[in-house]
Design a protein around this motif. Structure first.
Motif, PDB file in Angstrom:
ATOM      1  N   GLY A 128       0.812  -1.164  -0.155  1.00 19.32           N
ATOM      2  CA  GLY A 128      -0.246   0.295   0.470  1.00 19.32           C
ATOM      3  C   GLY A 128       0.409   1.408  -0.279  1.00 19.32           C
ATOM      4  O   GLY A 128      -0.121   2.378   0.489  1.00 19.32           O
ATOM      5  N   GLN A 129       1.830   1.310  -0.406  1.00 19.40           N
ATOM      6  CA  GLN A 129       3.018   2.147  -0.424  1.00 19.40           C
ATOM      7  C   GLN A 129       3.912   1.932  -1.529  1.00 19.40           C
ATOM      8  O   GLN A 129       4.004   1.176  -2.559  1.00 19.40           O
ATOM      9  N   SER A 130       4.391   3.401  -2.201  1.00 18.82           N
ATOM     10  CA  SER A 130       5.010   3.873  -3.333  1.00 18.82           C
ATOM     11  C   SER A 130       6.839   2.800  -3.273  1.00 18.82           C
ATOM     12  O   SER A 130       6.845   2.699  -2.114  1.00 18.82           O
ATOM     13  N   VAL A 131       6.679   2.023  -4.213  1.00 12.47           N
ATOM     14  CA  VAL A 131       8.483   1.208  -4.265  1.00 12.47           C
ATOM     15  C   VAL A 131       9.569   1.892  -5.142  1.00 12.47           C
ATOM     16  O   VAL A 131       9.536   1.838  -6.699  1.00 12.47           O
ATOM     17  N   ARG A 132       9.984   2.282  -4.406  1.00 12.04           N
ATOM     18  CA  ARG A 132      10.554   3.436  -5.101  1.00 12.04           C
ATOM     19  C   ARG A 132      12.895   3.078  -5.891  1.00 12.04           C
ATOM     20  O   ARG A 132      12.770   4.091  -6.132  1.00 12.04           O
ATOM     21  N   HIS A 133      12.526   1.571  -4.404  1.00 11.20           N
ATOM     22  CA  HIS A 133      14.263   1.156  -5.118  1.00 11.20           C
ATOM     23  C   HIS A 133      14.215  -0.513  -5.646  1.00 11.20           C
ATOM     24  O   HIS A 133      13.395  -0.489  -5.588  1.00 11.20           O
ATOM     25  N   PHE A 134      15.257   0.003  -6.646  1.00 11.89           N
ATOM     26  CA  PHE A 134      15.209  -1.820  -7.729  1.00 11.89           C
ATOM     27  C   PHE A 134      16.876  -1.649  -7.863  1.00 11.89           C
ATOM     28  O   PHE A 134      17.217  -1.198  -7.068  1.00 11.89           O
ATOM     29  N   SER A 135      16.996  -2.779  -7.163  1.00  8.85           N
ATOM     30  CA  SER A 135      18.788  -3.896  -7.106  1.00  8.85           C
ATOM     31  C   SER A 135      17.816  -4.681  -8.109  1.00  8.85           C
ATOM     32  O   SER A 135      17.350  -6.024  -8.182  1.00  8.85           O
ATOM     33  N   TYR A 136      19.921  -4.875  -9.252  1.00  8.10           N
ATOM     34  CA  TYR A 136      19.435  -5.938 -10.126  1.00  8.10           C
ATOM     35  C   TYR A 136      19.561  -7.300 -10.152  1.00  8.10           C
ATOM     36  O   TYR A 136      21.232  -7.262  -9.208  1.00  8.10           O
ATOM     37  N   PRO A 137      18.907  -7.909 -10.063  1.00  7.95           N
ATOM     38  CA  PRO A 137      19.367  -9.560  -9.650  1.00  7.95           C
ATOM     39  C   PRO A 137      20.427  -9.895 -10.481  1.00  7.95           C
ATOM     40  O   PRO A 137      21.284  -9.508 -11.821  1.00  7.95           O
ATOM     41  N   ASN A 138      21.531 -10.544  -9.231  1.00 13.57           N
ATOM     42  CA  ASN A 138      22.875 -11.027  -9.971  1.00 13.57           C
ATOM     43  C   ASN A 138      23.732  -9.525 -10.262  1.00 13.57           C
ATOM     44  O   ASN A 138      25.278  -9.940 -11.065  1.00 13.57           O
ATOM     45  N   GLY A 139      23.686  -8.347  -9.825  1.00 12.07           N
ATOM     46  CA  GLY A 139      24.249  -7.238 -10.407  1.00 12.07           C
ATOM     47  C   GLY A 139      23.683  -6.765 -11.683  1.00 12.07           C
ATOM     48  O   GLY A 139      25.063  -6.272 -12.550  1.00 12.07           O
ATOM     49  N   ALA A 140      23.056  -7.920 -12.625  1.00  8.89           N
ATOM     50  CA  ALA A 140      23.277  -7.559 -14.296  1.00  8.89           C
ATOM     51  C   ALA A 140      22.097  -6.813 -14.725  1.00  8.89           C
ATOM     52  O   ALA A 140      21.566  -6.460 -14.459  1.00  8.89           O
ATOM     53  N   VAL A 141      23.317  -6.062 -15.571  1.00 11.53           N
ATOM     54  CA  VAL A 141      22.243  -4.031 -16.000  1.00 11.53           C
ATOM     55  C   VAL A 141      23.461  -4.113 -16.764  1.00 11.53           C
ATOM     56  O   VAL A 141      24.083  -4.023 -17.361  1.00 11.53           O
ATOM     57  N   THR A 142      22.773  -3.087 -18.233  1.00 14.72           N
ATOM     58  CA  THR A 142      23.252  -2.755 -19.290  1.00 14.72           C
ATOM     59  C   THR A 142      22.484  -1.253 -19.402  1.00 14.72           C
ATOM     60  O   THR A 142      21.274  -0.758 -18.254  1.00 14.72           O
ATOM     61  N   GLU A 143      22.592  -0.285 -20.295  1.00 16.12           N
ATOM     62  CA  GLU A 143      22.180   0.900 -20.189  1.00 16.12           C
ATOM     63  C   GLU A 143      20.699   0.957 -20.475  1.00 16.12           C
ATOM     64  O   GLU A 143      20.137   1.288 -19.624  1.00 16.12           O
ATOM     65  N   VAL A 144      20.090  -0.422 -21.193  1.00 19.97           N
ATOM     66  CA  VAL A 144      18.864  -0.604 -22.113  1.00 19.97           C
ATOM     67  C   VAL A 144      17.758  -0.656 -20.727  1.00 19.97           C
ATOM     68  O   VAL A 144      17.290  -0.542 -19.959  1.00 19.97           O
ATOM     69  N   ILE A 145      18.683  -1.940 -20.077  1.00 23.99           N
ATOM     70  CA  ILE A 145      17.721  -1.696 -18.744  1.00 23.99           C
ATOM     71  C   ILE A 145      17.564  -0.549 -17.170  1.00 23.99           C
ATOM     72  O   ILE A 145      16.641  -0.827 -17.000  1.00 23.99           O
ATOM     73  N   ALA A 146      18.900  -0.443 -17.532  1.00 28.61           N
ATOM     74  CA  ALA A 146      18.852   0.986 -16.308  1.00 28.61           C
ATOM     75  C   ALA A 146      17.366   2.017 -16.366  1.00 28.61           C
ATOM     76  O   ALA A 146      17.129   2.222 -15.996  1.00 28.61           O
ATOM     77  N   ASP A 147      17.699   2.073 -18.054  1.00 25.53           N
ATOM     78  CA  ASP A 147      16.707   3.222 -18.356  1.00 25.53           C
ATOM     79  C   ASP A 147      15.057   2.436 -18.421  1.00 25.53           C
ATOM     80  O   ASP A 147      14.128   2.724 -18.005  1.00 25.53           O
TER      81      ASP A 147
END
Ligand SMILES: [Zn+2]
Length: 277
Positions: free
Chosen positions: A210-229
């Motif tokens: 019932g409240q805003s979820v403001r932050h995200f953590s990439y599973p296994n730290g796997a990220v690209t510029e596209v995913i971050a966007d």
């Protein structure tokens, strides 16, 4: 206590704001916890309340209350007195051959541990790249092979269920962030599945809390510029990677680095913190 006397513990939201205004306080620290283990409620929450520290718990939204596959795998490999001599697994494109060389008795316990460690690493390296449904099927097959009752694992280690997650945020020190729906390597998914993992996890957790979820953590730290966007477009304010680094004024809000803290006792943790003195 060590943190309290030397550092200023900020919430992740405060850190995000301070990056935006390029005014990060001196000796600022943010506490984050990935995966949402039940120990957060039993052990971490009371400590945060005692010290009045804010923190974020990144929860795997689609697996509330369940044990994680990597813990089940470890239990399957290490809990039996004896493992069968041969594992020959050919399923879903995976091919695993392993033989339990040597006798399993006290004299060879050390070599058995090494042998089991080798099996664990081999399986982990293969299971981490497949989707959660196939991964769970393989875990079930392995449990049958090793004659391990998976029902018992939930009493040893698991994630928080819905009620426990709600209990965690009571008091206001612990905030819930998203750690995706099923903890995949986002970099291995197609774009629509990536978006689903990011957006659906946010929506699902917001519905529960019932409240805003403001932050995200990439599973296994796997990220690209596209995913971050995609994370930015889904409406998150910040996102954390697993890259080891400090945060600077120009850090990317959607690729914030972190330092992973190993399982240390108080004295070791104090020494570890001195790295920044
Ligand atoms: Zn994780």
């Amino acid at each position: 206590m060590v943190l309290k006397s030397h550092y200023q513990v900020l919430s992740l939201t405060e850190l995000g704001e301070s990056i935006k205004t390029q005014r990060i306080p001196e000796r600022a620290v943010v506490l984050t916890f990935d995966d949402g283990y039940v120990e957060l409620l039993n052990l971490v929450k009371p400590l945060l309340e005692e010290c009045q520290f804010p923190a974020v718990a990144f929860i795997v939204a689609g697996q509330l209350g369940d044990p994680f596959w990597w813990d089940m795998l470890e239990n399957i490999i290490f809990s039996p007195e004896r493992l069968p001599d041969i594992l020959s697994l050919s399923q879903k494109g995976l091919q695993i051959e392993w033989s339990n060389s040597g006798k399993e008795d006290r004299r060879t316990r050390r070599s058995q541990d090494v042998n089991r460690e080798r099996l664990l690493n081999t399986l982990y390296d293969q299971l981490r790249y497949i989707n959660s449904i196939e991964c769970n099927q393989l875990i079930q097959s392995l449990a049958v092979w090793a004659n391990v009752n998976l029902q018992k694992i939930a009493s040893i280690t698991r994630s928080m269920n819905t009620e426990e997650t709600l209990e965690l945020v009571k008091g206001g020190y612990m905030e819930v962030g998203s750690h995706s729906l099923t903890h995949p390597w986002l970099t291995d998914l197609n774009s629509s599945d990536q978006i689903k993992e990011i957006k659906e996890s946010k929506r699902f957790l917001e519905e529960i809390l019932g409240q805003s979820v403001r932050h995200f953590s990439y599973p296994n730290g796997a990220v690209t510029e596209v995913i971050a966007d995609q994370v930015r477009q889904a409406g998150f304010q910040t996102a954390c990677t697993s890259a080891h680094d400090v945060i600077r004024k120009r850090s990317d809000l959607y690729q914030l680095p972190r330092f992973w803290v190993r399982d240390l006792n108080g004295q070791q943790f104090k020494r570890w913190l001195q790295m920044w003195d």
